[in-house]
Scaffold this motif. Structure first.
Motif, PDB file in Angstrom:
ATOM      1  N   VAL A   9      -8.863  -1.168 -13.362  1.00 46.07           N
ATOM      2  CA  VAL A   9      -9.083  -0.535 -12.056  1.00 46.07           C
ATOM      3  C   VAL A   9      -7.764   0.064 -11.570  1.00 46.07           C
ATOM      4  CG1 VAL A   9      -9.778  -0.899  -9.649  1.00 46.07           C
ATOM      5  CG2 VAL A   9     -10.957  -2.136 -11.475  1.00 46.07           C
ATOM      6  N   PRO A  10      -7.555   1.375 -11.768  1.00 43.46           N
ATOM      7  CA  PRO A  10      -6.335   2.013 -11.249  1.00 43.46           C
ATOM      8  C   PRO A  10      -6.393   2.037  -9.720  1.00 43.46           C
ATOM      9  CG  PRO A  10      -7.410   3.371 -12.938  1.00 43.46           C
ATOM     10  CD  PRO A  10      -8.379   2.319 -12.531  1.00 43.46           C
ATOM     11  N   ALA A  11      -5.377   1.497  -9.083  1.00 41.88           N
ATOM     12  CA  ALA A  11      -5.372   1.411  -7.612  1.00 41.88           C
ATOM     13  C   ALA A  11      -3.968   1.633  -7.077  1.00 41.88           C
ATOM     14  CB  ALA A  11      -5.901   0.037  -7.174  1.00 41.88           C
ATOM     15  N   ALA A  12      -3.215   2.516  -7.752  1.00 42.03           N
ATOM     16  CA  ALA A  12      -1.818   2.723  -7.374  1.00 42.03           C
ATOM     17  C   ALA A  12      -1.575   4.091  -6.748  1.00 42.03           C
ATOM     18  CB  ALA A  12      -0.924   2.548  -8.607  1.00 42.03           C
ATOM     19  N   GLY A  13      -2.653   4.803  -6.438  1.00 44.01           N
ATOM     20  CA  GLY A  13      -2.492   6.146  -5.869  1.00 44.01           C
ATOM     21  C   GLY A  13      -1.881   6.100  -4.471  1.00 44.01           C
ATOM     22  N   LEU A  14      -1.272   7.200  -4.078  1.00 43.15           N
ATOM     23  CA  LEU A  14      -0.606   7.253  -2.768  1.00 43.15           C
ATOM     24  C   LEU A  14      -1.604   7.356  -1.621  1.00 43.15           C
ATOM     25  CD1 LEU A  14       2.309   9.723  -3.590  1.00 43.15           C
ATOM     26  CD2 LEU A  14       2.442   7.228  -3.307  1.00 43.15           C
ATOM     27  N   GLY A  15      -2.765   7.918  -1.902  1.00 42.98           N
ATOM     28  CA  GLY A  15      -3.784   8.043  -0.854  1.00 42.98           C
ATOM     29  C   GLY A  15      -3.362   8.949   0.282  1.00 42.98           C
ATOM     30  N   THR A  16      -2.699  10.070  -0.054  1.00 41.12           N
ATOM     31  CA  THR A  16      -2.182  10.953   1.016  1.00 41.12           C
ATOM     32  C   THR A  16      -3.304  11.564   1.859  1.00 41.12           C
ATOM     33  OG1 THR A  16      -2.043  12.673  -0.668  1.00 41.12           O
ATOM     34  CG2 THR A  16       0.001  11.599  -0.074  1.00 41.12           C
ATOM     35  N   GLU A  90       6.095   4.352 -10.788  1.00 40.69           N
ATOM     36  CA  GLU A  90       6.119   5.673 -10.153  1.00 40.69           C
ATOM     37  C   GLU A  90       4.687   6.185 -10.092  1.00 40.69           C
ATOM     38  OE1 GLU A  90       9.015   7.615  -9.598  1.00 40.69           O
ATOM     39  OE2 GLU A  90      10.308   5.935 -10.147  1.00 40.69           O
ATOM     40  N   PRO A  91       4.304   6.887  -9.021  1.00 46.91           N
ATOM     41  CA  PRO A  91       2.939   7.420  -8.962  1.00 46.91           C
ATOM     42  C   PRO A  91       2.795   8.655  -9.841  1.00 46.91           C
ATOM     43  CG  PRO A  91       4.128   8.023  -6.964  1.00 46.91           C
ATOM     44  CD  PRO A  91       5.081   7.210  -7.801  1.00 46.91           C
ATOM     45  N   GLY A  92       2.680   8.437 -11.158  1.00 44.70           N
ATOM     46  CA  GLY A  92       2.676   9.552 -12.115  1.00 44.70           C
ATOM     47  C   GLY A  92       1.304  10.125 -12.386  1.00 44.70           C
ATOM     48  N   GLY A  93       0.301   9.744 -11.592  1.00 48.01           N
ATOM     49  CA  GLY A  93      -1.051  10.269 -11.793  1.00 48.01           C
ATOM     50  C   GLY A  93      -1.950   9.257 -12.492  1.00 48.01           C
ATOM     51  N   LEU A  94      -3.245   9.596 -12.528  1.00 52.86           N
ATOM     52  CA  LEU A  94      -4.255   8.665 -13.061  1.00 52.86           C
ATOM     53  C   LEU A  94      -4.042   8.357 -14.541  1.00 52.86           C
ATOM     54  CD1 LEU A  94      -6.919   7.106 -12.916  1.00 52.86           C
ATOM     55  CD2 LEU A  94      -8.127   9.291 -13.121  1.00 52.86           C
ATOM     56  N   LEU A 114     -12.512   3.769 -10.970  1.00 52.59           N
ATOM     57  CA  LEU A 114     -11.562   4.211  -9.945  1.00 52.59           C
ATOM     58  C   LEU A 114     -11.832   3.455  -8.651  1.00 52.59           C
ATOM     59  CD1 LEU A 114     -11.218   8.043 -10.553  1.00 52.59           C
ATOM     60  CD2 LEU A 114     -10.224   6.102 -11.765  1.00 52.59           C
ATOM     61  N   SER A 115     -10.755   2.943  -8.059  1.00 47.83           N
ATOM     62  CA  SER A 115     -10.909   2.029  -6.922  1.00 47.83           C
ATOM     63  C   SER A 115     -11.309   2.745  -5.637  1.00 47.83           C
ATOM     64  CB  SER A 115      -9.602   1.275  -6.689  1.00 47.83           C
ATOM     65  OG  SER A 115      -8.544   2.205  -6.502  1.00 47.83           O
ATOM     66  N   ASP A 116     -11.243   4.082  -5.635  1.00 45.08           N
ATOM     67  CA  ASP A 116     -11.621   4.781  -4.402  1.00 45.08           C
ATOM     68  C   ASP A 116     -13.020   5.386  -4.494  1.00 45.08           C
ATOM     69  OD1 ASP A 116     -10.860   6.636  -6.235  1.00 45.08           O
ATOM     70  OD2 ASP A 116      -9.389   7.638  -4.969  1.00 45.08           O
TER      71      ASP A 116
HETATM   72  P1  UTP Z   1      -6.502  10.315  -6.564  1.00 46.43           P
HETATM   73  O1  UTP Z   1      -6.650  11.522  -7.394  1.00 46.43           O
HETATM   74  O2  UTP Z   1      -7.497  10.103  -5.478  1.00 46.43           O
HETATM   75  O3  UTP Z   1      -5.034  10.296  -5.983  1.00 46.43           O
HETATM   76  O4  UTP Z   1      -6.526   9.069  -7.531  1.00 46.43           O
HETATM   77  P2  UTP Z   1      -4.397   9.383  -4.869  1.00 46.43           P
HETATM   78  O5  UTP Z   1      -2.922   9.483  -5.014  1.00 46.43           O
HETATM   79  O6  UTP Z   1      -4.979   8.003  -4.916  1.00 46.43           O
HETATM   80  O7  UTP Z   1      -4.890  10.031  -3.473  1.00 46.43           O
HETATM   81  P3  UTP Z   1      -4.409  11.379  -2.739  1.00 46.43           P
HETATM   82  O8  UTP Z   1      -4.836  12.509  -3.635  1.00 46.43           O
HETATM   83  O9  UTP Z   1      -2.913  11.284  -2.549  1.00 46.43           O
HETATM   84  O10 UTP Z   1      -5.156  11.363  -1.435  1.00 46.43           O
HETATM   85  C1  UTP Z   1      -7.690   8.699  -8.266  1.00 46.43           C
HETATM   86  C2  UTP Z   1      -7.557   7.236  -8.676  1.00 46.43           C
HETATM   87  O11 UTP Z   1      -6.413   7.061  -9.489  1.00 46.43           O
HETATM   88  C3  UTP Z   1      -5.530   6.089  -8.949  1.00 46.43           C
HETATM   89  C4  UTP Z   1      -5.883   6.027  -7.464  1.00 46.43           C
HETATM   90  O12 UTP Z   1      -5.561   4.762  -6.934  1.00 46.43           O
HETATM   91  C5  UTP Z   1      -7.375   6.309  -7.476  1.00 46.43           C
HETATM   92  O13 UTP Z   1      -8.125   5.125  -7.735  1.00 46.43           O
HETATM   93  N1  UTP Z   1      -4.125   6.530  -9.175  1.00 46.43           N
HETATM   94  C6  UTP Z   1      -3.763   7.818  -8.901  1.00 46.43           C
HETATM   95  C7  UTP Z   1      -3.209   5.629  -9.662  1.00 46.43           C
HETATM   96  O14 UTP Z   1      -3.533   4.444  -9.912  1.00 46.43           O
HETATM   97  N2  UTP Z   1      -1.920   6.052  -9.858  1.00 46.43           N
HETATM   98  C8  UTP Z   1      -1.523   7.329  -9.598  1.00 46.43           C
HETATM   99  O15 UTP Z   1      -0.341   7.660  -9.807  1.00 46.43           O
HETATM  100  C9  UTP Z   1      -2.475   8.235  -9.093  1.00 46.43           C
END
Ligand code: UTP
Length: 272
Positions: A9-16, A90-94, A114-116
């Motif tokens: 479960v990737p849950a490290a996104g910034l969630g901007t 680092e938030p390097g993307g999914l 995906l956790s969101d």
């Molecule tokens: P999103 O594409 O929604 O990106 O990630 P984000 O950073 O979470 O949100 P915004 O775009 O800034 O609003 C899709 C999935 O990938 C995970 C997120 O947690 C989400 O479940 N993810 C994304 C990571 O685990 N790491 C990352 O560096 C980016």
């Protein structure tokens, strides 16, 4: 057919897109009804027979996600779930997030959730992914509107039978001009370890990030990917409107809230 017992479960996104709610609180911990989004996702995995979940969390407040699952009394229904945490520094993307868990995954096949994205009640997709597997990876797909083709990875479809099809490749956020189909990748996957090998060898793609869609493209071009087209979308809590909708949909599915919430929504209708 039984599916993998491991889920990532990737849950490290910034969630901007959910700022300012996510300035301090990780997006995955935003509550939907009475539990955080990431718990809904863990419960979905357990319903599919998963016994171990690896959460990929960020270096800062990501430890709160670990705490949610490990501090205090075990969560009802998740008592037997083995929880592991991997930190994405680092938030390097999914794609990078999935690759970060490579060592913990080892040579096992795994579901990736995906956790969101939260499934609608009664619309689980993981069992259909397991049923469609012929030893390779399987991706959940949905027919998306034209305006969504620059927001999703999109599949190159091969032969289709009912809801299942061969996936010949995939393109990240192609937009309407370049989209090979209207079949979007919607945040639920069954992967073999081949996907990790593919990710490890990728050059950065769309947006300068290691893209999971490019790794799916790699395995698909080698005949190692199938797709299942679902007929209901997932609830996207990564945007404010989606979070509101998720609260209503999941609230209405709970017997203890259904009557009160229905009455409330009707009263709003009367006001219009
Ligand atoms: P999103 O594409 O929604 O990106 O990630 P984000 O950073 O979470 O949100 P915004 O775009 O800034 O609003 C899709 C999935 O990938 C995970 C997120 O947690 C989400 O479940 N993810 C994304 C990571 O685990 N790491 C990352 O560096 C980016």
């Amino acid at each position: 057919m039984t599916g993998p017992e491991l889920a990532l479960v990737p849950a490290a996104g910034l969630g901007t897109r959910m700022r300012p709610a996510t300035r301090v609180v990780p997006k995955a911990l935003l509550p939907v009804v009475d539990r955080p989004a990431v718990q809904h996702v863990a419960e979905e995995a357990v319903r599919a027979g998963v016994t171990e979940v690896i959460f990929v969390v960020d270096l800062g407040v990501g430890s709160l996600i670990r705490d949610h699952f490990t501090v205090g009394e075990p969560l009802p229904g998740l008592e037997n779930l083995k929880v592991r945490i991997v930190v994405q520094e680092e938030p390097g993307g999914l794609g990078h997030a999935v690759l970060t868990a490579r060592e913990s995954i080892g040579d096992r096949s795994f579901f990736c959730l995906l956790s969101d994205n939260i499934v609608r009640p009664g619309a689980d997709v993981l069992p259909s992914l397991a049923a469609a597997s012929d030893g390779g990876s399987v991706v959940a797909l949905r027919e998306v509107g034209e305006h969504m083709l620059d927001r999703y990875g999109v599949a190159i479809p091969g032969e289709r039978r009912g809801s299942e099809l061969e996936v010949l490749g995939a393109v990240e956020k192609p937009g309407i001009e370049n989209a090979p189909s209207n079949l979007g990748l919607v945040g639920r996957y069954l992967f073999t370890p081949e996907i990790l090998e593919a990710l490890a060898n990728l050059e950065p793609g769309y947006g300068g990030e290691i893209q999971l869609t490019d790794a799916i493209d790699f395995v698909a071009r080698r005949g190692r990917c199938r797709g299942v087209v679902g007929d209901s979308d997932l609830l996207d809590i990564g945007i404010p409107l989606g979070l509101l909708e998720a609260a209503v949909v999941l609230g209405l599915s709970r017997t203890e809230f259904r009557d009160g919430l229905t009455e409330f929504l009707r009263s709003l209708e009367e006001l219009r």
